[in-house]
Scaffold this active site. Structure first.
Site, PDB file in Angstrom:
ATOM      1  N   LYS A  52       0.019   4.234  -0.354  1.00 35.42           N
ATOM      2  CA  LYS A  52      -0.636   5.283   0.481  1.00 35.42           C
ATOM      3  C   LYS A  52      -0.596   6.703  -0.704  1.00 35.42           C
ATOM      4  CE  LYS A  52       0.428   3.238   4.723  1.00 35.42           C
ATOM      5  NZ  LYS A  52      -0.024   3.333   6.198  1.00 35.42           N
ATOM      6  N   GLU A  90      -7.031   4.232   7.626  1.00 36.22           N
ATOM      7  CA  GLU A  90      -6.542   5.432   7.479  1.00 36.22           C
ATOM      8  C   GLU A  90      -7.989   6.111   6.769  1.00 36.22           C
ATOM      9  OE1 GLU A  90      -2.951   5.186   5.741  1.00 36.22           O
ATOM     10  OE2 GLU A  90      -2.103   4.451   7.343  1.00 36.22           O
ATOM     11  N   ASN A 109       0.716  -1.114  -0.082  1.00 39.25           N
ATOM     12  CA  ASN A 109      -0.219   0.109  -0.232  1.00 39.25           C
ATOM     13  C   ASN A 109       0.671   1.059  -0.005  1.00 39.25           C
ATOM     14  OD1 ASN A 109      -1.741   2.088   0.484  1.00 39.25           O
ATOM     15  ND2 ASN A 109      -2.229   1.416   2.531  1.00 39.25           N
ATOM     16  N   GLU A 118      -5.694  -5.696  10.294  1.00 40.21           N
ATOM     17  CA  GLU A 118      -4.683  -4.929  10.349  1.00 40.21           C
ATOM     18  C   GLU A 118      -5.149  -4.148  11.728  1.00 40.21           C
ATOM     19  OE1 GLU A 118      -2.663  -3.489   6.717  1.00 40.21           O
ATOM     20  OE2 GLU A 118      -4.119  -2.172   6.826  1.00 40.21           O
ATOM     21  N   SER A 165       3.263  -2.786  10.334  1.00 43.78           N
ATOM     22  CA  SER A 165       4.579  -2.860  10.477  1.00 43.78           C
ATOM     23  C   SER A 165       5.359  -4.217   9.929  1.00 43.78           C
ATOM     24  CB  SER A 165       4.954  -2.564  11.926  1.00 43.78           C
ATOM     25  OG  SER A 165       4.341  -1.245  12.212  1.00 43.78           O
ATOM     26  N   HIS A 220      -9.591   0.533   4.773  1.00 48.20           N
ATOM     27  CA  HIS A 220      -8.172   0.696   5.519  1.00 48.20           C
ATOM     28  C   HIS A 220      -8.417   1.784   6.493  1.00 48.20           C
ATOM     29  CE1 HIS A 220      -4.137   2.102   6.041  1.00 48.20           C
ATOM     30  NE2 HIS A 220      -3.736   0.849   5.557  1.00 48.20           N
ATOM     31  N   GLY A 252       2.015   1.741  10.793  1.00 53.10           N
ATOM     32  CA  GLY A 252       2.986   2.706  10.699  1.00 53.10           C
ATOM     33  C   GLY A 252       3.337   3.264  11.950  1.00 53.10           C
TER      34      GLY A 252
HETATM   35  C1  PEP Z   1      -0.991  -0.175   5.887  1.00 50.56           C
HETATM   36  O1  PEP Z   1      -0.754   0.812   5.252  1.00 50.56           O
HETATM   37  O2  PEP Z   1      -1.874  -0.935   5.574  1.00 50.56           O
HETATM   38  C2  PEP Z   1       0.094  -0.560   6.845  1.00 50.56           C
HETATM   39  C3  PEP Z   1       0.108  -1.776   7.314  1.00 50.56           C
HETATM   40  O3  PEP Z   1       1.151   0.184   7.090  1.00 50.56           O
HETATM   41  P1  PEP Z   1       2.617  -0.191   7.574  1.00 50.56           P
HETATM   42  O4  PEP Z   1       3.106  -1.442   7.075  1.00 50.56           O
HETATM   43  O5  PEP Z   1       3.251   0.917   7.236  1.00 50.56           O
HETATM   44  O6  PEP Z   1       2.128  -0.442   9.195  1.00 50.56           O
END
Ligand code: PEP
Length: 250
Positions: free
Chosen positions: A10, A98, A8, A169, A214, A96, A175
């Protein structure tokens, strides 16, 4: 089924930068490993550039990070499944964290988007996950069950496992550098699997469940080997081609 290894990107990378990363990734990887599929959710403005690079490569997919649940209309700033398909995408991302927690999307809107994208012929990765305070209040199971029930409302119980995947997630791990431990991942994915089997009796057993939060080259091998983990969704560590390539091949 093949493991689904998703990136992703973003709101990072212009079209030129995304094209360059996609080029580096496809040079490093060649065709996707036999037991893996590679999927990149690129910014809308970069879809065309990435599609050109992935075209003809076996096992590569391209996705839009969001969509609006209508064919067309007066929805300024939004994008339709038809536009994503025409730009070379076969996947869309819905729910997602975010979009839920920064932009304020409701569970119901996430469900409408998921259903609309599937009906429009796209494959969908639906994201779910709890906030830290929800986990600490013992609400993990309830949050997952609610987000799955609303996110999958109206989806046929035998939807093809090639069309739909769910990404677990935990919001507190996205992040932040904090990865859920193996026990936490096993426990959450087991609960997601049980809910999927209830909601989608014909295919819930086979729907792929990705872990996101992460993930990096150093931990992806262990995570991908856990029960009920059928892939990963990677943000920060997917922005550099060599890092994502090491995750895909872990
Ligand atoms: C994501 O954006 O779905 C995500 C898991 O980000 P990160 O790997 O940076 O935690």
């Amino acid at each position: 089924m093949k493991k689904l290894m998703a990136a992703n990107w973003k709101m990072y990378k212009t079209a030129d930068q995304a094209g360059q990363t996609a080029q580096e990734l496809s040079s490093l990887l060649g065709d996707a490993p036999e037991d893996r599929e590679v999927l990149v959710f690129a910014p809308f403005t970069a879809l065309h550039a990435v599609a050109q690079i992935f075209s003809g490569k076996a096992g590569y997919h391209l996705g839009g990070q969001d969509l609006y649940p209508a064919d067309e209309g007066a929805f300024t700033g939004e994008i339709s499944p038809a536009m994503l398909l025409a730009a070379g995408c076969d996947y869309a991302l819905t729910g997602h964290s975010e979009r839920r927690h920064v932009i304020g999307e409701s569970d119901e809107l996430v469900g409408q988007k998921t259903r609309f994208a599937l009906e429009a012929g796209m494959n969908v990765v639906l994201c779910i996950g709890e906030k830290l305070e929800e986990r600490e209040a013992g609400q993990l199971g309830a949050v997952l069950a609610r987000q799955l029930a609303t996110g999958l409302e109206g989806i046929p119980g035998d939807v093809s496992p090639n069309k739909l995947a769910v990404a677990y997630e935990p919001v507190w791990a996205i992040g932040t550098g904090k990865v859920a431990g193996p026990e936490e991942i096993l426990d959450a994915h087991k609960q997601v699997r049980e809910e999927l089997e209830k909601l989608l009796p014909g295919s819930g057993k086979e729907i792929r469940i990705l872990y996101g939060g992460s993930v990096k080259p150093a931990n992806s091998g262990e995570i991908i080997g856990l029960d009920n983990v059928d892939g990963v969704l990677v943000g920060g560590a997917s922005l550099q081609a060599d890092s994502f390539q090491r995750i895909v091949t872990a």
